[in-house]
Design a protein around this motif. Structure first.
Motif, mmCIF file in Angstrom:
data_model
loop_
_atom_site.group_PDB
_atom_site.id
_atom_site.type_symbol
_atom_site.label_atom_id
_atom_site.label_comp_id
_atom_site.label_asym_id
_atom_site.label_seq_id
_atom_site.Cartn_x
_atom_site.Cartn_y
_atom_site.Cartn_z
ATOM 1 N N GLN A 1 0.805 -1.211 0.000
ATOM 2 C CA GLN A 1 0.000 0.000 0.000
ATOM 3 C C GLN A 1 0.836 1.258 0.000
ATOM 4 O OE1 GLN A 1 0.272 -2.150 2.469
ATOM 5 N NE2 GLN A 1 0.218 -1.203 4.500
ATOM 6 N N ASN A 2 2.136 1.157 0.252
ATOM 7 C CA ASN A 2 3.009 2.327 0.270
ATOM 8 C C ASN A 2 4.116 2.205 -0.766
ATOM 9 O OD1 ASN A 2 1.648 3.631 2.368
ATOM 10 N ND2 ASN A 2 2.764 2.486 3.928
ATOM 11 N N GLN A 3 3.833 1.542 -1.866
ATOM 12 C CA GLN A 3 4.868 1.269 -2.856
ATOM 13 C C GLN A 3 4.571 1.995 -4.159
ATOM 14 O OE1 GLN A 3 5.584 -2.859 -3.388
ATOM 15 N NE2 GLN A 3 7.383 -2.589 -4.675
ATOM 16 N N GLY B 1 -4.108 3.780 -4.970
ATOM 17 C CA GLY B 1 -4.062 2.479 -5.642
ATOM 18 C C GLY B 1 -3.249 2.507 -6.920
ATOM 19 N N LYS B 2 -3.062 3.689 -7.509
ATOM 20 C CA LYS B 2 -2.272 3.835 -8.732
ATOM 21 C C LYS B 2 -0.819 4.170 -8.431
ATOM 22 C CE LYS B 2 -6.082 5.121 -11.788
ATOM 23 N NZ LYS B 2 -5.939 3.932 -12.663
ATOM 24 N N PHE C 1 -3.179 11.537 -11.169
ATOM 25 C CA PHE C 1 -3.793 10.360 -11.790
ATOM 26 C C PHE C 1 -2.890 9.140 -11.673
ATOM 27 C CE2 PHE C 1 -5.062 7.714 -15.452
ATOM 28 C CZ PHE C 1 -6.380 7.487 -15.076
ATOM 29 N N SER C 2 -1.665 9.235 -12.195
ATOM 30 C CA SER C 2 -0.704 8.133 -12.085
ATOM 31 C C SER C 2 0.651 8.616 -12.578
ATOM 32 C CB SER C 2 -1.142 6.917 -12.917
ATOM 33 O OG SER C 2 -1.045 7.190 -14.306
ATOM 34 N N ALA C 3 1.697 7.853 -12.259
ATOM 35 C CA ALA C 3 3.034 8.198 -12.755
ATOM 36 C C ALA C 3 3.083 8.103 -14.270
ATOM 37 C CB ALA C 3 4.085 7.273 -12.138
ATOM 38 N N ARG C 4 2.306 7.171 -14.829
ATOM 39 C CA ARG C 4 2.303 7.019 -16.288
ATOM 40 C C ARG C 4 1.691 8.248 -16.958
ATOM 41 N NH1 ARG C 4 3.005 2.813 -19.682
ATOM 42 N NH2 ARG C 4 2.913 1.280 -18.015
ATOM 43 N N SER C 5 0.639 8.828 -16.355
ATOM 44 C CA SER C 5 0.026 10.022 -16.946
ATOM 45 C C SER C 5 1.009 11.186 -16.915
ATOM 46 C CB SER C 5 -1.266 10.388 -16.206
ATOM 47 O OG SER C 5 -0.994 10.807 -14.877
ATOM 48 N N GLY D 1 13.093 5.392 -9.391
ATOM 49 C CA GLY D 1 12.302 4.548 -8.504
ATOM 50 C C GLY D 1 11.027 4.043 -9.140
ATOM 51 N N GLU D 2 10.605 4.649 -10.257
ATOM 52 C CA GLU D 2 9.400 4.212 -10.946
ATOM 53 C C GLU D 2 9.682 3.778 -12.384
ATOM 54 O OE1 GLU D 2 5.718 6.674 -9.456
ATOM 55 O OE2 GLU D 2 7.510 7.900 -9.252
ATOM 56 N N SER D 3 10.956 3.518 -12.667
ATOM 57 C CA SER D 3 11.329 3.024 -13.986
ATOM 58 C C SER D 3 11.170 1.507 -14.040
ATOM 59 C CB SER D 3 12.789 3.399 -14.286
ATOM 60 O OG SER D 3 13.251 2.740 -15.442
#
Length: 511
Positions: A15-17, A346-347, A152-156, A234-236
């Protein structure tokens, strides 16, 4: 080797990732988008006006070399330990816990301030089309837009930054193409320009060492943002492959863009041009890109460049919101910020950290009380100084990391990415950062009466950083990390596991 994201060596709970959703193309454009902005499109004109075409080119090359060594240092650290908001983690583990604490908060304040700078700049740019609309409305609108893209999200965020960056890259490429065509006489006069503008007045080198140091801050602001690729590590999806690739490829592209652009501007526009000297943010005519397009007979250049600069402002604000949010999240994960900032949706978006960043970015609303231009300049100076502190800290962290790594007996050939020219690279970067940082407004101390307002506006970030560092040392009793006490999580665990296995084998043989 598994790289943890917490001080204890454990991976955060689900939940914290953060989610690893950023692809190689996102990292490439994040680095490009962070570095190609108003620093190139507008501030480059001031650099040429103050240092001359040759002086500006040399300063860009020198600062570019400094940034290259900082980026390779960061690449080695980020691939060894790819964590979001990485700077404070490296500084805490390889320099001093208080140093990392101060650096993390410095970085968060810096990029939240960059968001404020950019949304104030947005109202200045929008005034070109809507002069009668209250500027604060545009600041609020663009702040809400950057918040939404990040919420929204890291992808957005990555997709938005990808397309923002493409617009800027295309604009620079078009400029270079038009400029080269003018230089050889294909466009405009039909006669090659040659080096005529390099012999105007005192050209090509204007001013003295103090002038060049001052220009260096303007130039360095142009490169600000290249380090964002490490924050995004960290999000790659595959940081060990994608981060080095992004750092190597992007830096040389950025340097190529900047060097070619500055060379072309210096050849086509004399440094004495009054439009370069005005350096008025709200007047798009001062953009040297606009001047070159206008000289080429492209009368719509001002409108086109205004749109490109607006895109640059949105891109920088978008990147700043992302970078500050991830740093605050990582600090919470490291126990250096309130735990609430570690919570994610959640995203995989640290929403509370994002909200805190947006709240600080509301500094832009000071434009309701003071002149938008005055607010812009004050915030810009503060953000520029905090960025130099970040770069200086990266050089220190990498130097001590590599020294400790070797003293523990590890082979540098095993590093996922190895920065070249060590220790020359980080030491040169450190010295250049220190000279530019301390030399910004030293003339204020030489006056008969010290200009304290000028001193405070220039150097405020330095005492703030020192206060955070010293305060942490006093409260938490942090101390300088000795090389022998450094821990290289994963490698140390592997070594200990191997030692334990050897002991077990010996004991079994005895039995």
């Amino acid at each position: 080797m598994q790289i943890p994201t917490t001080e204890s060596g454990a991976t955060p709970a689900g939940q914290n990732q953060l989610h690893r959703v950023l692809k190689a193309r996102h990292l490439t454009m994040i680095a490009l988008g962070g570095a190609i902005g108003t620093g190139l499109f507008v501030a480059s004109g001031a650099a040429i006006a103050q240092a001359g075409p040759g002086g500006a080119l040399l300063v860009y090359l020198a600062i570019g070399l400094m940034v290259y060594f900082i980026m390779t240092s960061l690449g080695e650290l980020a691939t060894f330990m790819p964590v979001s908001g990485s700077f404070c983690t490296y500084a805490s583990r390889y320099v001093d816990g208080g140093f990392g604490f101060a650096l993390g908060w410095n970085f968060w304040i810096s990029w939240a301030t960059v968001v404020a700078v950019d949304v104030v700049a947005a109202q200045l740019v929008m005034a070109y089309w809507f002069p009668d609309t209250p500027g604060w409305i545009w600041s609020v609108a663009f702040l809400a837009l950057t918040f939404g893209l990040n919420a929204f999200s890291a992808r957005s965020f990555g997709e938005a930054e990808y397309w923002f960056a493409i617009i800027k890259v295309v604009a620079v490429l078009c400029f270079i193409g038009v400029g080269l065509a003018m230089l050889v006489g294909i466009i405009h006069s039909g006669t090659p320009v040659g080096l005529a503008n390099w012999s105007v007045g005192d050209a090509p080198f204007v001013g003295n060492a103090a002038t060049w140091v001052g220009v260096a801050m303007v130039v360095a602001y142009s490169f600000q943002g290249t380090e964002l690729v490490a924050v995004a590590a960290g999000e790659s999806e595959n940081p060990r492959r994608n981060v080095p690739r992004a750092i190597n490829h992007v830096f040389w592209r950025i340097l190529l863009f900047y060097v070619l652009a500055i060379l072309i501007i210096g050849l086509l526009v004399p440094y004495t041009d009054p439009q370069l000297l005005r350096n008025e943010v709200e007047d798009i005519a001062v953009s040297p890109f606009t001047l070159v397009f206008q000289h080429a007979g492209l009368l719509s250049a001002a409108t086109v460049m205004n749109a490109v600069i607006l895109t640059s402002v949105l891109s920088a604000g978008n990147s700043g919101m992302y970078a500050a949010t991830r740093m605050l999240f990582n600090m919470a994960a490291e126990g250096q910020a309130p735990a609430i900032f570690r919570r994610v949706t959640g995203k995989g978006v640290p929403l509370y950290a994002l909200m805190a960043t947006a709240l600080l970015a509301c500094l832009c609303l000071f434009s309701l009380v003071y002149s938008p231009k005055a607010v812009y300049i004050w915030l810009l100076n503060f953000a520029g100084m905090t960025e130099f502190i970040v770069w200086l800290s990266i050089a220190v962290s990498h130097y001590r990391f590599r020294q400790g790594y070797m003293k523990h007996g590890y082979d540098t050939a095993d590093l996922p990415y190895k920065a070249g020219l060590f220790p020359f690279g980080p030491l040169l970067a450190f010295v250049l950062c220190l000279v530019v940082t301390l030399g910004q407004n030293y003339q204020a101390f030489l006056e008969e009466r010290i200009d304290w307002i000028g001193v405070i506006s220039t150097y405020l970030a330095i005492p703030l950083f020192l206060a955070l560092w010293i305060g942490h040392r006093l409260v938490r009793k942090s101390h300088w990390i000795r090389y022998e006490d450094m821990r290289f999580y994963g490698l140390d665990l592997d070594r200990e596991a191997g030692a334990q296995a050897s002991v077990s084998t010996v004991e079994s043989a005895r039995v």
